[in-house]
Design an enzyme around this catalytic site. Structure first.
Site, PDB file in Angstrom:
ATOM      1  N   ASP A 142      41.373  36.997  49.652  1.00 24.18           N
ATOM      2  CA  ASP A 142      41.111  37.790  50.853  1.00 24.18           C
ATOM      3  C   ASP A 142      42.106  37.446  51.953  1.00 24.18           C
ATOM      4  O   ASP A 142      42.631  38.337  52.638  1.00 24.18           O
ATOM      5  CB  ASP A 142      39.674  37.538  51.315  1.00 24.18           C
ATOM      6  N   GLU A 192      40.283  40.872  45.044  1.00 17.14           N
ATOM      7  CA  GLU A 192      40.689  39.750  45.896  1.00 17.14           C
ATOM      8  C   GLU A 192      40.794  38.456  45.105  1.00 17.14           C
ATOM      9  O   GLU A 192      41.717  37.655  45.327  1.00 17.14           O
ATOM     10  CB  GLU A 192      39.704  39.603  47.050  1.00 17.14           C
TER      11      GLU A 192
END
Length: 223
Positions: free
Chosen positions: A48, A119
């Site tokens: 992320d 992610e």
């Protein structure tokens, strides 16, 4: 812990090079529902941050918009929905490791799970190959969105769903008609049908891959 040859080849394609540390990629693809002692969440945390940095750098390079506009664009590009669209465009579901119940609950189509694993894969690439490789992966995946081309080519299942609705037909129905081979190398055949129009079949190394192939063939033949 091993992955199928298909998944290993797919990882190499996404990362631009074969995996070196296999365990990190297994972890990145593993949902907590499998009962393993590990899952993708720690790698998701890392990925992320890498995703945000790469997209922020990219937007900064591309224009001289003020901070508020850049932040708004960044938030849209790294959103769960945006990541899930990327996941569908690269057929991520065919390679995810979910438990039986999570699959039955629709986990393979969940925006949350698809986005999270996108992610986690970025995090895995960062650990296995370094930032430059992770940066290239992100730019390959999110290029259409950053360049404003997102949505021009829909995932076949989404496109078929919209086609049926647009032609006032009931939603497409998918049926598993055959599964062959051992568990570690199964081959699936799926039939998709739209009532009053016709049907088509597709094959793949996962049910999701076979459904995608069937939807694509249906659109080719009836769309």
């Amino acid at each position: 812990m091993t992955l199928s040859k298909e998944t290993l080849d797919w990882i190499a394609l996404q990362a631009g090079q074969p995996p070196r540390e296999l365990t990190v990629w297994v972890e990145a693809l593993t949902h907590g529902s499998t009962g393993e002692t590990f899952d993708y969440q720690r790698l998701e945390f890392l990925g992320d941050r890498v995703l945000g940095l790469v997209i922020a750098e990219w937007l900064f390079e591309r224009n001289d918009a003020p901070e508020g506009k850049l932040s708004q664009r960044l938030n849209a590009l790294v959103s769960r929905e945006s990541c899930a669209r990327v996941a569908r465009s690269i057929d991520l579901a065919a390679h995810m490791r979910l438990g039986k119940q999570a699959r039955a609950d629709g986990g393979m189509e969940s925006d949350n799970i698809l986005g999270d694993i996108i992610e986690s894969l970025i995090g895995a690439c960062q650990l296995d190959h370094g930032f430059a490789a992770a940066r290239t992966m992100v730019r390959n995946w999110f290029g259409d969105a950053v360049e404003g081309r997102a949505g021009q080519k829909k995932h076949p299942k989404s496109a078929l769903q919209e086609w049926a609705a647009g032609n006032r037909r009931k939603p497409p129905e998918y049926e598993l008609v055959d599964r062959s081979g051992p568990d570690h190398a199964s081959r699936f055949t799926v039939r998709v049908s739209v009532r009053g129009v016709g049907e088509a079949t597709g094959e793949g190394d996962s049910k999701q891959q076979a459904e995608t192939a069937a939807a694509e063939r249906f659109l080719d033949e009836h769309g």
